[in-house]
Scaffold this motif. Structure first.
Motif, mmCIF file in Angstrom:
data_model
loop_
_atom_site.group_PDB
_atom_site.id
_atom_site.type_symbol
_atom_site.label_atom_id
_atom_site.label_comp_id
_atom_site.label_asym_id
_atom_site.label_seq_id
_atom_site.Cartn_x
_atom_site.Cartn_y
_atom_site.Cartn_z
ATOM 1 N N ASP A 626 0.858 -1.177 0.000
ATOM 2 C CA ASP A 626 0.000 0.000 0.000
ATOM 3 C C ASP A 626 0.895 1.228 0.000
ATOM 4 O O ASP A 626 2.102 1.133 0.265
ATOM 5 C CB ASP A 626 -0.907 -0.001 1.229
ATOM 6 C CG ASP A 626 -2.131 0.897 1.068
ATOM 7 O OD1 ASP A 626 -2.340 1.424 -0.036
ATOM 8 O OD2 ASP A 626 -2.881 1.055 2.053
ATOM 9 N N LEU A 627 0.332 2.389 -0.310
ATOM 10 C CA LEU A 627 1.081 3.633 -0.176
ATOM 11 C C LEU A 627 0.097 4.783 -0.084
ATOM 12 O O LEU A 627 -1.047 4.683 -0.522
ATOM 13 C CB LEU A 627 2.054 3.834 -1.341
ATOM 14 C CG LEU A 627 1.467 4.180 -2.727
ATOM 15 C CD1 LEU A 627 1.542 5.684 -2.974
ATOM 16 C CD2 LEU A 627 2.212 3.453 -3.822
ATOM 17 N N GLY A 628 0.569 5.879 0.523
ATOM 18 C CA GLY A 628 -0.333 7.014 0.620
ATOM 19 C C GLY A 628 0.142 8.089 1.564
ATOM 20 O O GLY A 628 1.312 8.169 1.953
ATOM 21 N N TYR A 629 -0.825 8.895 1.961
ATOM 22 C CA TYR A 629 -0.637 10.083 2.792
ATOM 23 C C TYR A 629 -1.300 9.783 4.130
ATOM 24 O O TYR A 629 -2.485 9.461 4.187
ATOM 25 C CB TYR A 629 -1.299 11.271 2.074
ATOM 26 C CG TYR A 629 -1.292 12.598 2.775
ATOM 27 C CD1 TYR A 629 -0.473 12.884 3.862
ATOM 28 C CD2 TYR A 629 -2.127 13.618 2.312
ATOM 29 C CE1 TYR A 629 -0.491 14.124 4.473
ATOM 30 C CE2 TYR A 629 -2.145 14.877 2.913
ATOM 31 C CZ TYR A 629 -1.333 15.110 4.002
ATOM 32 O OH TYR A 629 -1.344 16.342 4.607
ATOM 33 N N TYR A 630 -0.526 9.880 5.214
ATOM 34 C CA TYR A 630 -0.987 9.461 6.529
ATOM 35 C C TYR A 630 -1.025 10.650 7.490
ATOM 36 O O TYR A 630 -0.156 11.524 7.453
ATOM 37 C CB TYR A 630 -0.054 8.391 7.114
ATOM 38 C CG TYR A 630 0.002 7.117 6.300
ATOM 39 C CD1 TYR A 630 -0.728 5.993 6.676
ATOM 40 C CD2 TYR A 630 0.791 7.029 5.143
ATOM 41 C CE1 TYR A 630 -0.673 4.822 5.936
ATOM 42 C CE2 TYR A 630 0.848 5.862 4.394
ATOM 43 C CZ TYR A 630 0.110 4.766 4.799
ATOM 44 O OH TYR A 630 0.163 3.607 4.058
ATOM 45 N N ARG A 631 -2.031 10.627 8.377
ATOM 46 C CA ARG A 631 -2.131 11.642 9.431
ATOM 47 C C ARG A 631 -2.548 10.959 10.739
ATOM 48 O O ARG A 631 -3.492 10.166 10.764
ATOM 49 C CB ARG A 631 -3.128 12.730 9.081
ATOM 50 C CG ARG A 631 -3.456 13.671 10.260
ATOM 51 C CD ARG A 631 -4.284 14.863 9.813
ATOM 52 N NE ARG A 631 -3.484 15.793 9.020
ATOM 53 C CZ ARG A 631 -3.973 16.891 8.438
ATOM 54 N NH1 ARG A 631 -5.263 17.184 8.550
ATOM 55 N NH2 ARG A 631 -3.176 17.668 7.729
ATOM 56 N N SER A 632 -1.828 11.298 11.797
ATOM 57 C CA SER A 632 -2.170 10.774 13.124
ATOM 58 C C SER A 632 -2.174 11.897 14.144
ATOM 59 O O SER A 632 -1.458 12.896 13.988
ATOM 60 C CB SER A 632 -1.157 9.703 13.567
ATOM 61 O OG SER A 632 -1.359 8.487 12.908
ATOM 62 N N TRP A 633 -2.955 11.712 15.183
ATOM 63 C CA TRP A 633 -2.855 12.585 16.344
ATOM 64 C C TRP A 633 -1.509 12.353 17.002
ATOM 65 O O TRP A 633 -1.073 11.195 17.147
ATOM 66 C CB TRP A 633 -3.949 12.265 17.353
ATOM 67 C CG TRP A 633 -5.315 12.760 16.997
ATOM 68 C CD1 TRP A 633 -6.203 12.181 16.146
ATOM 69 C CD2 TRP A 633 -5.948 13.933 17.530
ATOM 70 N NE1 TRP A 633 -7.357 12.922 16.096
ATOM 71 C CE2 TRP A 633 -7.233 14.003 16.928
ATOM 72 C CE3 TRP A 633 -5.566 14.919 18.428
ATOM 73 C CZ2 TRP A 633 -8.124 15.022 17.222
ATOM 74 C CZ3 TRP A 633 -6.459 15.934 18.724
ATOM 75 C CH2 TRP A 633 -7.720 15.994 18.122
ATOM 76 N N ILE A 634 -0.853 13.418 17.420
ATOM 77 C CA ILE A 634 0.354 13.229 18.224
ATOM 78 C C ILE A 634 -0.034 12.587 19.546
ATOM 79 O O ILE A 634 0.639 11.670 20.031
ATOM 80 C CB ILE A 634 1.089 14.572 18.434
ATOM 81 C CG1 ILE A 634 1.655 15.056 17.093
ATOM 82 C CG2 ILE A 634 2.207 14.419 19.470
ATOM 83 C CD1 ILE A 634 2.346 16.399 17.170
ATOM 84 N N ASP A 635 -1.139 13.021 20.121
ATOM 85 C CA ASP A 635 -1.666 12.388 21.325
ATOM 86 C C ASP A 635 -3.066 11.860 21.014
ATOM 87 O O ASP A 635 -4.062 12.585 21.135
ATOM 88 C CB ASP A 635 -1.728 13.387 22.484
ATOM 89 C CG ASP A 635 -2.261 12.750 23.766
ATOM 90 O OD1 ASP A 635 -2.584 11.542 23.740
ATOM 91 O OD2 ASP A 635 -2.364 13.469 24.784
#
Length: 910
Positions: A626-635
């Protein structure tokens, strides 16, 4: 037929004439394929012999047919134990026991009567005609069926009962549970001979604080409890939870991280509900709908597979299980080894893994396992769920009146990671492809009902022309998302559509900026300073997603309007269908499309506060997945606290490893616990309690850091593992920080351990899933198991089977982009130390599960800092020794404790 049993470096053959011969694995390899032997787990045997899968009479298939939905270990000893036959360590006796096991199972089949016998015979006839090699023997036991249906008895849904419907329950009461009441309920749960645990009673009393009415909105009563190994926390929280549920007429949800603990809690509930019928009503195990068998998927596989012999054998085994299963959970009483023998993909296709349920339009709706489980959960007292399901429900269904108000979060040290998964956004090719399929259906010529929204909801739109037009617009817009073969097209540089075009630019940037573009593992780079053309591709994808979001929102509004305008005309089933469709649309718009649009719209702006963004190519074994653009909460505990904790009225948050002992005078360890569980974001602080383990770690364990093994020289590391396992005589758990290191050690120590009569099992190497490997390791006292994080977190092995843990090196966090952002936000190297100490604490805690357990913990990393040794109990000395002395200490300590155990047994006998 001959019988084949393998162990270590040898095998035993029992011929059809009754002769027994011992051979090397090399000799067995030459003749196994032509012998069609009787054995246990043909795939695991083939892998041990380094052969391709070969034809065999696998006794596990006969067991699955004879005793569906019943578990057993996939070993000769496991089969014997499950059938109450004598259990022997001798291979010749094991070979003989397999014949006894076959005869016993066939005899059991001869005793079936009435409809059970007729159904089993009809299924066996279908499987036999398809080439099932057990078919003739089974039919000889059952007799030939008197009649067969066009589908050969595999249309098993006709024999299932419909789930009952109930009137809505009144709102629950809110009567409190006092500390004394919790203690008294705990006494009721414990039998008279139960081990006395004062800490358990204290824990139960403390946990009752979560079961009193809250005083203000958004301020739940939280009990944060660290309960050391051996405290007995499971029954400790079941006591007040069950009492509150009975008093107030509402369920308490117990949430865990691992399926293994779900199973353990379910077993513990036998003490609360000794009557199976009562337990079946009062206690429910809940998982995501993708875990349950879908009867419509099964029917479609049957309709499409009746002409294929191999499919009929699989469908027959599954049909037997459908009639026997407790709740249709394919990760529950469906044997794990059966999933491996048949193939996980061929089994899990029967589950609704793509969110394409048609609810009440399904002909099997009134018999649906998922609907049955959902309704049982609404009437139950105790629901055993998992962190992922609980968080997703809270995030996507905030207005659902059936959401629980009281929780117990066990394995709470995993809440941070579970929240990270639940509240992150992944704009990837796989996610886009799945969304396209969900909306417009499959692009292939394969048959099936999975043809998208039009087939699933067009009828419930009624006469609403605007809704129908919007549906067609959404279908057309979805065809601009990735479809089958997208990864290959990106590799060729020939994208199709705006999302594939964007992903091609993402791939180019990752390949250009990753330090190791040829790495066999996941590679990544920052989502900044973009390569030429990426901005324009992002803008095009943002517009395409807008063209998709608007019509889907219109469809949802049309359905809601129908609910309102035809409230007096719609039957209950149609209302449920409409509500489910609206929920599915809202989930994909609000948790996928809208976040993706926001990410793309602000791509050139600084990443929003509290978030971290990156691009990545997800690889496994050198293959792009897979591949892509990722976003996560720091907390990620921020959204967890907002969407779940603050909406609840009370929760027990517990684990054996919540606090972090930094060794600093001003740090009592609770700061770490608050941070990892989200309680630091609440208005009111939690009630904190710490209950130390009753075990004598100083006397029962030893901790060694080996000082003269070079951790990056795998030959030295493998030699250390080998000699330590030999010194302990097996009973060893080898933990690794990377799969490639595990494989290197496995290859090096396999033969010498086999020569010493020690069975070696390994995650990622054996044709067995992790939970099955752990179950076998638990039963085989002189075996060795190698594994990574999943083994470290999921092992509960009391007794002699686990007496040595060897860790290859300090388990520092992987320094990826997400971790770097968190490290910067949460204290730099102190954050790394905290995570690592908690991993060490968790691993070390595997050694003692009962008061009589003992063991040695060995770290093969001379670079382990002293500050990390605070992970171990303060009265346990950490010894820094050379390998020679570490081996001697391990051998002598284990021998000493085993002599003590034997002496104690003799004394008790006298």
């Amino acid at each position: 037929m001959p019988v084949l049993v393998t162990s270590g470096d040898k095998s035993i053959w029992l011929t059809a004439d009754g002769e027994i011969a011992e051979e090397s694995l090399a000799e067995t390899q030459r003749k196994a394929s032509d012998a069609s032997p009787l054995l246990v787990h043909r795939l695991a045997t083939a892998r041990r012999l380094d052969l391709a899968p070969f034809t065999a009479f696998d006794i596990l298939e006969l067991f699955a047919f004879t005793f569906p939905a019943r578990q057993c270990l996939p070993t000769p000893r496991g089969i014997a134990r499950a059938l109450d036959l004598p259990v022997s360590d001798d291979l010749e006796e094991q070979a003989l026991s397999l014949f006894s096991a076959v005869n016993l199972m066939l005899e059991h089949l001869t005793k079936l009567r009435g409809k059970d016998r007729a159904t089993a015979a009809e299924i066996a006839m279908t499987m036999g005609r398809a080439g099932w090699n057990w078919g003739p023997s089974v039919l000889a036991a059952l007799g030939m069926p008197s009649e067969t249906t066009p589908l050969g008895g595999l249309d098993i849904w006709k024999k299932l009962e419909e789930w009952p419907d109930f009137a809505p329950d009144p709102p629950p009461d809110d009567e409190p549970v006092s500390e004394n009441e919790a203690r008294e309920r705990l006494k009721e749960l414990l039998h008279e001979q139960a081990e006395t645990r004062p800490q358990q009673a204290e824990f139960s009393a403390a946990a009752s604080g979560a079961f009193i009415p809250r005083d203000q909105e958004g301020a739940p009563n939280i009990v944060l409890a660290e309960a050391g190994t051996g405290t007995g926390k499971t029954l400790g929280y079941i006591a007040p939870a069950s009492l509150w549920a009975e008093k107030n007429g509402a369920a308490v949800w117990i949430s865990t991280y691992t399926k293994n603990l779900q199973r353990q809690i379910d077993d513990e509930l036998d003490k609360l509900y000794p009557d199976k019928g009562q337990k079946n009503v009062r206690a429910v195990v809940r998982k995501g709908r993708e875990n349950y068998l879908c009867l419509l998927n099964y029917e479609e596989a049957l309709q499409g597979g009746v002409a294929r012999a191999g499919e009929q054998i699989i469908l027959g085994i599954v049909a037997r299980w459908i009639l026997a299963t407790r709740d249709g959970d394919m990760g529950g009483d469906f044997p794990n080894w059966l999933m491996e023998l048949i193939g996980a993909g061929r089994i899990m296709r029967f589950a609704d893994r793509r969110g394409e349920c048609i609810y009440s339009a399904c002909p099997h709706y009134r018999k649906c396992f998922i609907e049955r489980s959902t309704r049982k959960a609404r009437k139950a007292d105790i629901v055993i769920a998992n962190h992922a399901l609980v968080m997703i429900n809270a995030a996507t269904r905030p207005d659902d009146p059936h959401l629980p108000k009281r929780y117990v979060f066990d394995e709470a040290h995993h809440l941070f990671d579970a929240a990270d998964s639940a509240f992150s956004a992944h704009l990837t090719g796989q996610e886009g492809s799945e969304l396209r399929r969900w909306i417009s259906g499959s692009d292939t010529a394969r048959k099936g009902r999975m043809r998208g929204l039009e087939k699933r909801i067009s009828d419930i739109l009624g006469e609403d022309e605007e809704g129908h037009d919007a549906l067609q617009q959404a279908i057309q817009a979805s065809r601009r998302l990735p479809h089958e073969g997208w990864l290959s097209r990106l590799g060729d540089g020939t994208p199709n559509g705006p999302m594939e075009d964007f992903l091609l630019h993402v791939r180019s940037q990752v390949m250009a900026r990753s330090g190791q573009p040829d790495s066999p593992y996941t590679i990544e780079c920052g989502a900044t300073e973009f390569v030429p053309g990426l901005d324009e591709a992002a803008h095009g994808l943002e517009n395409a997603l807008g063209d998709l979001s608007k019509p889907l929102t219109t469809v949802s509004k049309s359905l809601l309007n129908r609910l309102d305008e035809e409230a007096d005309e719609l039957d209950t089933a149609t209302r449920f269908r409409i509500e489910a469709a609206v929920q599915g649309l809202a989930r994909r718009v609000n948790t996928m499309i809208n976040p993706w649009q926001s990410m793309l719209k602000h791509l050139n702006e600084p990443t929003p506060e509290n978030f971290v963004d990156w691009f990545a190519i997800d690889r496994t074994g050198g293959r792009d997945m897979d591949l892509g653009y990722y976003r996560s909460w720091i907390d990620p505990t921020i959204p967890f606290a907002e969407t779940l904790l603050k909406q609840s009225h009370g929760a027990v948050i517990t684990s054996a490893t919540l606090k972090d002992n930094t060794g600093e005078e001003d740090d009592d360890g609770w700061q770490s616990a608050d941070f990892r569980t989200g309680t630091s974001h609440l208005v009111l602080p939690p009630r904190r309690t710490h209950l130390a383990s009753p075990f004598n770690f100083k006397d029962r364990t030893r901790v060694i850091v080996v000082t003269d093994v070079r951790r990056d020289h795998m030959r030295d590391v493998a030699s250390a593992y080998r000699e330590l396992f030999l010194a302990a005589g097996g009973g060893g758990l080898g933990l690794f920080t990377a799969i490639w290191r595990l494989r290197a050690v496995h290859e090096a120590i396999r033969t010498p351990l086999a020569n010493a009569g020690i069975e070696l099992f390994a995650q990622h190497q054996d044709a067995l899933d992790t939970s099955t490997l752990v179950d076998i390791f638990r039963e085989e006292e002189s075996s060795v198991l190698l594994g990574t994080d999943a083994v470290r977190d999921g092992v509960d092995v009391p007794g002699r089977s686990l007496r040595l843990i060897v860790f290859d090196r300090v388990p520092w966090p992987r320094p990826d982009i997400k971790h770097k952002a968190r490290k910067k936000a949460f204290g730099g190297s102190r954050y790394d130390d905290r995570l690592t100490r908690l991993k060490l604490k968790q691993a070390y805690g595997r050694l003692l599960r009962r008061e009589t357990d003992y063991g040695v913990f060995v770290m093969l990393d001379s670079m382990m800092p002293t500050r990390l040794t605070n992970a171990f109990p303060p009265d346990v000395e950490v010894l820094r020794l050379g390998l020679k002395d570490a081996i001697a200490l391990t051998r002598n300590f284990i021998a000493e404790k085993e002599n003590e155990s034997r002496k104690n047994k003799v004394d008790m006998t006298l």
